[in-house]
Each structure stands twice: as C-alpha cells, then as structure tokens.
Design an enzyme around this catalytic site. Sequence first.
Site, mmCIF file in Angstrom:
data_model
loop_
_atom_site.group_PDB
_atom_site.id
_atom_site.type_symbol
_atom_site.label_atom_id
_atom_site.label_comp_id
_atom_site.label_asym_id
_atom_site.label_seq_id
_atom_site.Cartn_x
_atom_site.Cartn_y
_atom_site.Cartn_z
ATOM 1 N N ASP A 153 0.870 -1.185 0.000
ATOM 2 C CA ASP A 153 0.000 0.000 0.000
ATOM 3 C C ASP A 153 0.904 1.231 0.000
ATOM 4 O O ASP A 153 1.641 1.466 0.961
ATOM 5 C CB ASP A 153 -0.885 -0.049 1.256
ATOM 6 C CG ASP A 153 -1.837 1.134 1.352
ATOM 7 O OD1 ASP A 153 -1.620 2.157 0.673
ATOM 8 O OD2 ASP A 153 -2.794 1.039 2.137
ATOM 9 N N ASP B 234 -3.171 2.472 -5.778
ATOM 10 C CA ASP B 234 -2.021 2.433 -4.860
ATOM 11 C C ASP B 234 -1.932 1.185 -3.987
ATOM 12 O O ASP B 234 -1.288 1.199 -2.950
ATOM 13 C CB ASP B 234 -1.983 3.715 -4.009
ATOM 14 C CG ASP B 234 -2.817 3.627 -2.756
ATOM 15 O OD1 ASP B 234 -3.862 2.958 -2.786
ATOM 16 O OD2 ASP B 234 -2.430 4.225 -1.743
ATOM 17 N N GLU B 235 -2.561 0.091 -4.429
ATOM 18 C CA GLU B 235 -2.461 -1.158 -3.671
ATOM 19 C C GLU B 235 -2.302 -2.351 -4.606
ATOM 20 O O GLU B 235 -2.856 -2.354 -5.695
ATOM 21 C CB GLU B 235 -3.741 -1.400 -2.853
ATOM 22 C CG GLU B 235 -3.814 -0.606 -1.580
ATOM 23 C CD GLU B 235 -5.061 -0.941 -0.773
ATOM 24 O OE1 GLU B 235 -5.510 -2.100 -0.809
ATOM 25 O OE2 GLU B 235 -5.585 -0.019 -0.132
HETATM 26 P P1 TTP Z 1 -5.286 5.569 0.771
HETATM 27 O O1 TTP Z 1 -4.370 4.423 0.548
HETATM 28 O O2 TTP Z 1 -6.513 5.357 1.563
HETATM 29 O O3 TTP Z 1 -4.520 6.742 1.485
HETATM 30 P P2 TTP Z 1 -3.080 7.339 1.283
HETATM 31 O O4 TTP Z 1 -2.283 6.553 0.319
HETATM 32 O O5 TTP Z 1 -3.236 8.781 0.946
HETATM 33 O O6 TTP Z 1 -2.476 7.274 2.722
HETATM 34 P P3 TTP Z 1 -1.902 6.033 3.553
HETATM 35 O O7 TTP Z 1 -0.463 6.399 3.838
HETATM 36 O O8 TTP Z 1 -2.732 6.018 4.783
HETATM 37 O O9 TTP Z 1 -2.039 4.809 2.716
HETATM 38 O O10 TTP Z 1 -5.731 6.192 -0.614
HETATM 39 C C1 TTP Z 1 -4.894 6.179 -1.776
HETATM 40 C C2 TTP Z 1 -5.114 7.443 -2.599
HETATM 41 O O11 TTP Z 1 -6.488 7.545 -2.980
HETATM 42 C C3 TTP Z 1 -4.813 8.720 -1.837
HETATM 43 O O12 TTP Z 1 -3.456 9.112 -1.935
HETATM 44 C C4 TTP Z 1 -5.745 9.713 -2.458
HETATM 45 C C5 TTP Z 1 -6.919 8.901 -2.930
HETATM 46 N N1 TTP Z 1 -8.070 9.085 -2.012
HETATM 47 C C6 TTP Z 1 -9.015 10.062 -2.311
HETATM 48 O O13 TTP Z 1 -8.907 10.742 -3.328
HETATM 49 N N2 TTP Z 1 -10.089 10.245 -1.441
HETATM 50 C C7 TTP Z 1 -10.232 9.501 -0.302
HETATM 51 O O14 TTP Z 1 -11.191 9.708 0.456
HETATM 52 C C8 TTP Z 1 -9.236 8.486 0.000
HETATM 53 C C9 TTP Z 1 -9.350 7.650 1.252
HETATM 54 C C10 TTP Z 1 -8.197 8.320 -0.884
HETATM 55 CA CA CA Z 2 -2.060 4.293 0.445
#
Ligand code: TTP
Ligand code: CA
Length: 369
Positions: free
Chosen positions: A12, A112-113
């Site tokens: 992730d 992103d996963e």
């Molecule tokens: P996430 O993996 O939920 O968050 P993240 O990568 O920003 O942070 P973390 O370090 O906790 O993993 O989401 C991945 C991407 O998806 C994030 O960078 C932006 C987008 N996103 C949105 O646009 N709106 C949202 O509500 C969420 C949760 C994510």
């Molecule tokens: Ca993430």
Amino acid sequence: MLMQARVIMLVDFDYFFAQCEELRNPALKDKPVVVGVYSGRTENSGAVSTANYVARKFGVKSGIPLYLAKKRLEGTEAVFLPVDDEFYEQISDKIMRALRGYADSFEQVGIDEAYLDVTQKVHGSFEAASDLAQKMKNAVKRQVGIAFSVGVGPNKLVAKIAADSQKPDGLTVVKPEEVKGFLSLLPVNRLLGVGRKTAAKLGELGIKTIGELARYDVQRLMDVFGKNLGVYFHNAANGVDNEPVKETGEAESISRISTLKENTRDLMVVLEKTDQLIEDIHKELVQRNISFKQVAVIAIMTDLSVRSRSKTVETSTSDVEVLRRAVRELFEKFLGESELEIRRVGVKISSFAKEEAEQKRLTSFFQST
Ligand code: TTP
Ligand code: CA
C-alpha cells in the site's frame, strides 16, 4: 497432496497522491501538503483527497472539506495542490511494473495497492518473505523514489490488516501461528465489510474486538446477519480467508517514443534511435515475463502528423532480435512510402502472452515426447 500454506503480501503506497507531489518537488517534504479536489464553486470548496503525514499531525485527512483543512493549517507553510491523476497514474504504473516481477501472481487493486502471492518465490518461508519485502521497498525507493507499507500474512485478509497496522514505510509480518493473537485485540471495524452500522450492531451483541467476534457463536451470527455474512464474519475474525490473488490484466501494450536529434529520412539514424527504445522495451518484457506477437512503429513527421505501421510476427516471442528485425523492416517499408522527414519515432509491442514457467515448459516437453 498437502496444500502448502500461502505467503501473501499487500503493498500500500504511503500518502500516495501527496507523496507523488513531494517526488516532483522535494522542497515540499517538510511542509504540510494537501492534495484536494476543487469543486470550483468557491476558491475553497471541495474536499481533501489526501495529505502528507506532516499535515495529518494537524488533523487533516482524506475526505474533510478543504476549508476545514485550511483552517487547521492556518499559520503553517502548508501547500495545497489540485489532484493530478495522470501523473499519479504514471508513477503508479512504474511501481506496479517493478513489483510484478517479485510475485508468482499479482493483483493490482486501485491506484495504490497490490496483492502479491509470493508462496513459490519464498518457498513458503515467512522469514524469506520479510527479506523479499525489504528488498522490494529498497528497489522501488531507488528506482522510483516512492515509499510504501507492506503487510505479509497467510492470506489477503491478514496481509491487508498487517499493512494497515504500521504506516508509513512499514513492514509487518504475521505468521500463521500469530494470526489469532494479532487480530484479537483490534476493533471489529478493521475487517473488510464492517462499517459503522455493522460495528454498532455487533456492539449491541457485546462484540467490540475481532477476538470477541471470533469466539462468538457462529449460529447466532447467522441468525442476526444471515447465513453468508454470518459465516464470513466468523471466518474473517478467525483469520480465515481463501480468496486467491487473481492475476489482473497488465497494460495491453508497451511503447516508447523519442525525439530524433534532427529531422531525418535516413534509415540508419532512425534505427539508432529505435535501438535504444527497443532495449528499454525489452527490459520491461523480461521483467514482466511476457512475450509479444504484434509490433508497430510510429513516426511523427515534421508536419506533426502521426503515422504507424504494424506487423504480426510468426510466433509469440520475447526475442529482442525478432523485435529489431521487425522494426527495421517496418521502417524500411515506411520510408519507401512517405516523403516527409521524421521528427519523432516510436516502437510499440502488443498481443501479449505470459511466458510459461521453465518448469511447465519442461513438463509439456516430456509429455509431448
Ligand atoms: P489511501 O491508501 O486510503 O490513502 P493514502 O495513500 O493517501 O495514505 P496512507 O499512507 O494512509 O495509505 O488512498 C490512496 C489514494 O487515494 C490517496 O493518496 C488519495 C486517494 N483518495 C481520495 O482521493 N479520497 C479519499 O477519500 C481516499 C481515502 C483516498
Ligand atoms: Ca495508500
């Protein structure tokens, strides 16, 4: 035959959109960075997509309104940026490409996963998986400049929760014998499918933690939530999940394009450039362990018109020489048919097939003789 325990990873990417922004502008790193979707009604209307960890310390996170984020970051050097999907997509593709090579099977989930089944690659060893995950982190950091968190477990469910438990730049390994202990104290909403409403309903039954859910009578869960959901909750809480890592489609083509030093109609000058492109394409081909059947060349002319020619090679191959010959042939023919000079050249391959594992190839060899 005894089923070997699986070794599954979930990767992730950390604060992904904001980390991409830091990548192209390192001066942002120490400041709060907020990436948002601006709805455009007023200057500050819209919501936060994500924020870096500096901004998160101020209570800024995904989903909150931008005006609130601005308020919480008042007096700081915060930087607000609009979402640039195309750029994040590009970075994501680069990372995914790098990760694929580490897995027996690879399933991208969103931008992103990704899940990796690495059971064969690490011969079922969780210690080896931990080393492999560290190697992956280092390689992607070096090649792309992006950090991510990894969870390793015996299935997707545990891998995902493990990855979530330590961020950013985390590496969390949960061995099969540790699963129950690892899950037991976590709140039930950490399980996929347990939202606010379900958590409240479980709370009414006196169930707050995953451990309590695991010990709860499965028949009663089925009575309350229905058979399917009841069984799912019971299994999930016990760390049981048999979902396979499903190979997701890879990009259907690989292409590279580049500008010539000078406009030309000279085949040798063109081929010198395409040789570089071919080398790059071939690297990716090997990394992804695939073969191609279709080759195309692209020429952007001095009047900026785009032309292309393609051909199908006889058998699916990953042979760089076959690719070179096809490109040469196509450009030879193309130059004979057009009069303008060429400004940019490109090479594209497609119609992919997965290269079979050496073992499989040997097996079929023995079967066919
Ligand atoms: P996430 O993996 O939920 O968050 P993240 O990568 O920003 O942070 P973390 O370090 O906790 O993993 O989401 C991945 C991407 O998806 C994030 O960078 C932006 C987008 N996103 C949105 O646009 N709106 C949202 O509500 C969420 C949760 C994510
Ligand atoms: Ca993430």
